[in-house]
Design an enzyme around this catalytic site. Structure first.
Site, PDB file in Angstrom:
ATOM      1  N   GLY A  94       0.770  -1.146   0.154  1.00 15.10           N
ATOM      2  CA  GLY A  94      -0.023  -0.011  -0.033  1.00 15.10           C
ATOM      3  C   GLY A  94       0.773   1.396  -0.059  1.00 15.10           C
ATOM      4  N   GLY A  95       1.970   1.300   0.739  1.00 17.48           N
ATOM      5  CA  GLY A  95       2.998   2.349   0.630  1.00 17.48           C
ATOM      6  C   GLY A  95       3.472   2.400  -0.636  1.00 17.48           C
ATOM      7  N   TRP A  97       2.298   1.556  -3.527  1.00 21.14           N
ATOM      8  CA  TRP A  97       1.394   1.990  -4.276  1.00 21.14           C
ATOM      9  C   TRP A  97       1.312   3.486  -4.465  1.00 21.14           C
ATOM     10  CZ3 TRP A  97      -2.978   5.096  -3.821  1.00 21.14           C
ATOM     11  CH2 TRP A  97      -4.063   4.766  -4.917  1.00 21.14           C
ATOM     12  N   HIS A  98       1.535   4.149  -3.359  1.00 23.79           N
ATOM     13  CA  HIS A  98       1.538   5.530  -3.291  1.00 23.79           C
ATOM     14  C   HIS A  98       2.633   6.254  -4.137  1.00 23.79           C
ATOM     15  CE1 HIS A  98      -1.427   5.066  -0.146  1.00 23.79           C
ATOM     16  NE2 HIS A  98      -1.692   6.320  -0.394  1.00 23.79           N
ATOM     17  N   GLY A  99       3.878   5.531  -4.370  1.00 22.98           N
ATOM     18  CA  GLY A  99       4.940   5.966  -4.969  1.00 22.98           C
ATOM     19  C   GLY A  99       6.128   5.289  -4.836  1.00 22.98           C
TER      20      GLY A  99
END
Length: 180
Positions: A94-95, A97-99
């Site tokens: 998930g982290g 996915w943010h960048g």
């Protein structure tokens, strides 16, 4: 010290208003076209723990992470250790996915660790038997909510920072005044 803490708190409001605002705009536009979308934020900063925070924060993303990462990894069906690994991996991804930056991965790792610790504490409370009800339940709820918000804000330092050096600078300057 105070200015650094105010900056972190201000960023927490900025990110909430940004994400929640565009979600509300999308929900409103869809409503104008005859579609009903579910709310995407449900007062996440009033959560009493990080697990509840994730049920209330960016609900569409949280649902996607659960349905397409956590459950396919095995969820909580293969024992406690595997559940914790699945939870941690889900939050790491998930982290990511943010960048494509290690600070986002650190943000995800912190949220994964927070939830693992919450689960371990909850398991030990069950194992040790019923705990006496608190003498001041409202005070306890307020303290838990503030503590959860503080944990989320601490993780935002990594989310917002471009490098670990920037994150460390913010952390060190926010705690520098506490020891003086």
């Amino acid at each position: 010290m105070v200015s650094v803490i105010l900056a972190v708190l201000s960023y927490s409001l900025q990110i909430y208003f940004d994400f929640s605002g565009y979600s509300d705009i999308a929900i409103g536009c869809a409503k104008c076209l005859g579609y009903d979308f579910c709310p995407n934020f449900n007062l996440p900063y009033l959560s009493h723990n990080v697990t509840v925070f994730w049920r209330r924060w960016h609900i569409s993303l949280s649902t996607w992470l659960r349905e397409y990462l956590y459950i396919p990894l095995g969820g909580n069906r293969k024992g406690k250790i595997r559940q914790y690994v699945n939870l941690f991996v889900t939050m790491l991804l998930g982290g990511l996915w943010h960048g494509a930056n290690w600070t986002y991965v650190a943000w995800g790792a912190l949220h994964g660790l927070y939830q693992i610790v919450e689960n371990i504490i909850a398991e030990h409370r069950k194992k040790w038997g019923a705990v006496k009800p608190p003498r001041h339940p409202r005070l306890q709820a307020a303290v838990q909510t503030l503590f959860t918000f503080a944990l989320v804000c601490f993780a935002y330092i990594f989310f917002r920072s471009d490098t670990f050096e920037q994150a460390w600078y913010i952390i060190s300057h926010s705690i520098r005044g506490w020891g003086a």
